[in-house]
Design an enzyme around this catalytic site. Structure first.
Site, PDB file in Angstrom:
ATOM      1  N   LYS A  96     -35.147   6.768  20.863  1.00 57.33           N
ATOM      2  CA  LYS A  96     -36.041   7.364  19.868  1.00 57.33           C
ATOM      3  C   LYS A  96     -35.277   8.156  18.805  1.00 57.33           C
ATOM      4  O   LYS A  96     -35.735   8.280  17.678  1.00 57.33           O
ATOM      5  CB  LYS A  96     -37.084   8.252  20.559  1.00 57.33           C
ATOM      6  CG  LYS A  96     -37.859   7.525  21.646  1.00 57.33           C
ATOM      7  CD  LYS A  96     -38.487   6.225  21.157  1.00 57.33           C
ATOM      8  CE  LYS A  96     -39.030   5.395  22.302  1.00 57.33           C
ATOM      9  NZ  LYS A  96     -39.433   4.048  21.896  1.00 57.33           N
ATOM     10  N   HIS A 141     -51.191  11.518  27.433  1.00 58.23           N
ATOM     11  CA  HIS A 141     -50.516  10.462  26.681  1.00 58.23           C
ATOM     12  C   HIS A 141     -50.728   9.076  27.271  1.00 58.23           C
ATOM     13  O   HIS A 141     -49.996   8.144  26.961  1.00 58.23           O
ATOM     14  CB  HIS A 141     -49.019  10.769  26.530  1.00 58.23           C
ATOM     15  CG  HIS A 141     -48.798  12.086  25.870  1.00 58.23           C
ATOM     16  ND1 HIS A 141     -48.881  12.265  24.505  1.00 58.23           N
ATOM     17  CD2 HIS A 141     -48.561  13.308  26.399  1.00 58.23           C
ATOM     18  CE1 HIS A 141     -48.690  13.545  24.225  1.00 58.23           C
ATOM     19  NE2 HIS A 141     -48.493  14.197  25.345  1.00 58.23           N
ATOM     20  N   GLU A 164     -39.490  17.956  18.293  1.00 59.92           N
ATOM     21  CA  GLU A 164     -40.404  17.487  17.252  1.00 59.92           C
ATOM     22  C   GLU A 164     -41.490  18.515  17.079  1.00 59.92           C
ATOM     23  O   GLU A 164     -41.980  19.066  18.064  1.00 59.92           O
ATOM     24  CB  GLU A 164     -41.071  16.181  17.695  1.00 59.92           C
ATOM     25  CG  GLU A 164     -40.513  14.933  17.094  1.00 59.92           C
ATOM     26  CD  GLU A 164     -41.337  13.716  17.479  1.00 59.92           C
ATOM     27  OE1 GLU A 164     -42.490  13.885  17.928  1.00 59.92           O
ATOM     28  OE2 GLU A 164     -40.829  12.603  17.326  1.00 59.92           O
ATOM     29  N   ARG A 222     -42.270  -4.271  22.196  1.00 55.98           N
ATOM     30  CA  ARG A 222     -42.820  -5.142  23.238  1.00 55.98           C
ATOM     31  C   ARG A 222     -44.274  -5.417  22.897  1.00 55.98           C
ATOM     32  O   ARG A 222     -44.848  -4.800  22.004  1.00 55.98           O
ATOM     33  CB  ARG A 222     -42.770  -4.442  24.590  1.00 55.98           C
ATOM     34  CG  ARG A 222     -43.622  -3.180  24.603  1.00 55.98           C
ATOM     35  CD  ARG A 222     -43.822  -2.585  25.965  1.00 55.98           C
ATOM     36  NE  ARG A 222     -44.851  -1.565  25.918  1.00 55.98           N
ATOM     37  CZ  ARG A 222     -44.658  -0.281  25.638  1.00 55.98           C
ATOM     38  NH1 ARG A 222     -43.452   0.152  25.394  1.00 55.98           N
ATOM     39  NH2 ARG A 222     -45.662   0.557  25.609  1.00 55.98           N
TER      40      ARG A 222
END
Lengths: 152, 543
Positions: free
Chosen positions: B135, B259, B224, B316
């Site tokens: 990431k 999530h 973040e 994917r």
């Protein structure tokens, strides 16, 4: 005469011969497994209502009333009942244990973590009390029904 | 009937193209393995299934032309065994391997090993998987493309160098609290921690790093800013081996818990044409820069100021790809197979990409999990006794489960995807509400009541309630369940009492009983229900 009670003590309901048992939500319900009558005169009926699954224990109302009287606490001050055995409700692996015998805990306090289906599931004390026994250790594999902790 | 026998008759048969492969191996299980195999059947491709002991009787195994046992139930001893899977492909003559999602689908070492063995990998190149799977690398690449990324750091945080802690805390204060500590090798919401103040940061970095290392073999973490409230909007991408890349539409996946996505829909409600165009263009830019081939999804956050922030790319096929298939009428798996065989993006794909800027249909998906939404979504593995899925107008169900199947505790808890499509959002919602009411499952608790609550919710129907915090704010599983407990009690009493209640059996007959279906009804005399506590629960599960 029959009465129905839930495993978790959520609801009980008495019906008598001649009662009309109907409810608008009946159409939104499915009956699943119906067990045989056990030696206590109880029968398990699985009912799913709006997607919520219940395992209902149905028994004769008179017997249920006798049972309730027998298990009522004897003294006014005794509201907690005896020691509470906390058993596993899912199979998995003990990821962490955060108490030892002798610890005082408050209701809602995290007691241990079970890892199952790639997720961590925290077990919390259902009421205030003292841990009288921790029956598992971190890393141990457990099955449904295994004793985890005894809360006095 | 031939053209010869009836003058003027026209043969309706058109020449079908030869299938892209003769035989492929599906390196997955459950609903996605079944779904991939269905497309293979449509195209005339033979299938090879792989399975663990827990899945020996599973639908995907029964469906395949050949099945190869991998090992015992744990994924690490079966579905994650790279060498065994490749050996199975070689032994069965599979020309390609489709990895599905999860498991090895984003492990570049697997893609490399497949390619080295002379087998086609249906997915991005190993280099693209590396570039997008890390990431941090992805963030750096993307921000250099003039695509806004969630404000944060671009280097791994110095977790074990105490002298640098001051530096990281300063960086954190620049970003602002609350912020998220995320694993560079993570994704899909795993390996994350929320930090509300500078004091919490060093400990959060250390634990997040340890968790990331344990889960992904890489302890790198970065920071973040938390963008909240925000909608999670992602773009379906498809790329060929000739540099062609298109966006096939976006999906709003804001209804999540921890999530984990629960409800998805496409197109994202309320986006303007300009916003949609800009979003798709950004996603395609990212995909081109990464050299993306095959299917992938670029995820963004859409904040209350209507700004998009790049989150990550999942290199994917995703769980919710079916929602896009319903809107575009494309078979994305089929297109993946054509791409893997070397074909350029088909005309169908190009047409779908063009109309995705102004789609004439709306689709949604409600995922069903073997979890109890009244107990914080605790897993509820067990044996499914009855299983009735909805159908008819605009309804599609993808599942790998049938009545009588056990849901094992060794894998992800998702058991079905219920999807609907219609000319507009309201029709898709109406059909979903009808479909969920038709869904009947007994034997285990599922998240069905939660799915029903979402599509019944006024804010969801209006499209105003969407944000990733929605579940926390609005869902009270225990209350919802308690509300209907008395109904279950009445019905159970009625069912149990049939035979002893006199004179009013007509109303009791209105309660549907499984006693009329073969195999259901009263349990045998030595039923597990005779016993209490542990043995009843144990018998119920590993039957």
């Amino acid at each position: 005469m029959s009465s129905t009670t839930m495993h978790e003590g959520d609801a009980s309901f008495v019906i008598e011969p001649g009662d009309v048992v109907s409810d608008p939500l009946h159409r939104d319900a499915v009956v699943g497994e119906v067990g045989a009558v056990d030696r206590h005169g109880r029968k398990m009926v699985e009912v799913v209502v709006q997607g919520w699954r219940f395992e209902c224990t149905v028994e004769d109302a008179e017997r249920a009333a006798l049972q309730a009287r027998a298990s009522r606490p004897r003294t006014a001050g005794e509201t907690r009942g005896g020691p509470l055995e906390i058993r596993a409700i899912i199979p998995g692996r003990i990821a962490a244990v955060s108490v030892v015998a002798g610890d005082s805990v408050l209701a809602g306090q995290a007691v241990l973590v079970v890892e199952a289906m790639k997720m961590q599931n925290e077990l919390r004390a259902p009421r205030d009390g003292t841990i009288s026994r921790v029956a598992v250790a971190s890393g141990q594999t457990i099955e449904i029904g295994d004793l985890l902790v005894v809360l006095a | 009937m031939t053209a010869r026998s009836h003058p003027g008759a026209v043969s309706l048969r058109t020449d079908k193209p030869a299938p892209p492969f003769a035989r492929i191996l599906v390196a997955n299980r459950g609903e996605i393995a079944v779904r991939i195999m269905r497309t293979c059947r449509d195209l005339g491709i033979q299938t090879v299934a792989v399975y663990s002991d827990a899945d020996a009787d599973a639908l995907h195994v029964r469906m395949a032309d050949v099945a190869v046992r991998l090992g015992p139930a744990p994924a690490g001893e079966s579905y994650l065994l790279v060498d065994s899977i490749i050996a199975a492909a070689l032994a069965t003559g599979a020309e390609a391997i489709h990895p599905g999602y999860g498991f090895l689908s984003e492990r570049s070492s697997f893609a490399r090993a497949v390619i080295d063995a002379g087998i086609v990998f249906v997915g991005p190149t190993p280099e693209a998987i590396d570039g997008l799977g890390d990431k941090l690398i992805a963030r750096r690449t993307v921000s250099a493309l003039d695509v806004p990324v969630v404000p944060g750091t671009f280097e791994a945080a110095p977790v074990d160098r105490p002298d640098d802690v001051a530096v990281i805390v300063a960086a954190a204060e620049q970003i602002g609290f609350p912020l998220m500590v995320k694993a560079a090798a993570g994704g899909g919401g795993r390996g994350m921690r929320r930090v509300v103040s500078a004091g919490e940061l060093p400990a959060a970095l250390a634990t997040a790093s340890a968790e990331a290392y344990a889960a992904f073999g890489d302890g790198s973490v970065y920071l973040e800013r938390e963008v909240q409230p925000a909608r999670h909007i992602e773009v379906q991408l498809l790329g060929d081996h000739h540099g062609g890349v298109v966006a096939l539409g976006e999906r709003d996946c804001s209804i999540q818990r921890r999530h984990q996505k629960l409800v998805e829909e496409s197109p994202a409600p309320g986006l303007t044409a300009d916003e949609r165009t800009a979003l798709h263009a950004m996603a395609v830019r990212v995909a081109r820069a990464a050299g993306l081939q095959s299917a992938a999804t670029a995820e963004f956050l859409f904040d209350t100021a209507r700004r998009f922030w790049f989150l990550e790319v999942n290199a994917r096929l995703q769980v919710e790809h079916g929602v896009t298939e319903l809107v575009t009428d494309l078979d994305i798996v089929a297109e993946q197979l054509w791409i893997a065989a070397g074909a350029p993006l088909s005309d169908r794909v190009h047409a779908a990409a063009e109309s995705s800027l102004a789609p004439g249909r709306h689709a949604m998906e409600v995922r069903l999990y073997a979890e109890d939404p009244s107990r914080a979504f605790a897993p509820s593995p067990g044996r499914i006794t009855s299983w009735a899925m909805p159908s008819s107008m605009g309804v599609r169900v993808d599942t790998g489960v049938r009545a009588g199947d056990r849901v094992p505790p060794d894998y992800d808890a998702m058991i079905a995807k219920i999807m609907t499509v219609g000319p507009d959002r309201q029709t898709a919602i109406a059909r979903m509400r009808r479909a969920l009411r038709e869904t009947e499952i007994t034997g285990i608790q599922t998240t069905l009541p939660f799915g029903r609550a979402v599509v019944d919710d006024a804010a969801f129907i209006e499209g105003t309630g969407l944000s990733t915090g929605w579940v926390l704010e609005r869902w009270d599983g225990e209350a919802s369940r308690t509300e209907v407990a008395h109904v279950a009690a009445r019905i159970a009493a009625g069912v149990a009492a049939v035979g002893t209640v006199t004179g009013r059996t007509d109303d009791l007959v209105s309660v549907r009983k499984d006693t009329d279906r073969p195999g259901a009804g009263g349990a045998p005399a030595d039923s597990a229900w005779r016993n209490s506590g542990r043995s009843a629960a144990v018998d119920r599960w590993p039957r």
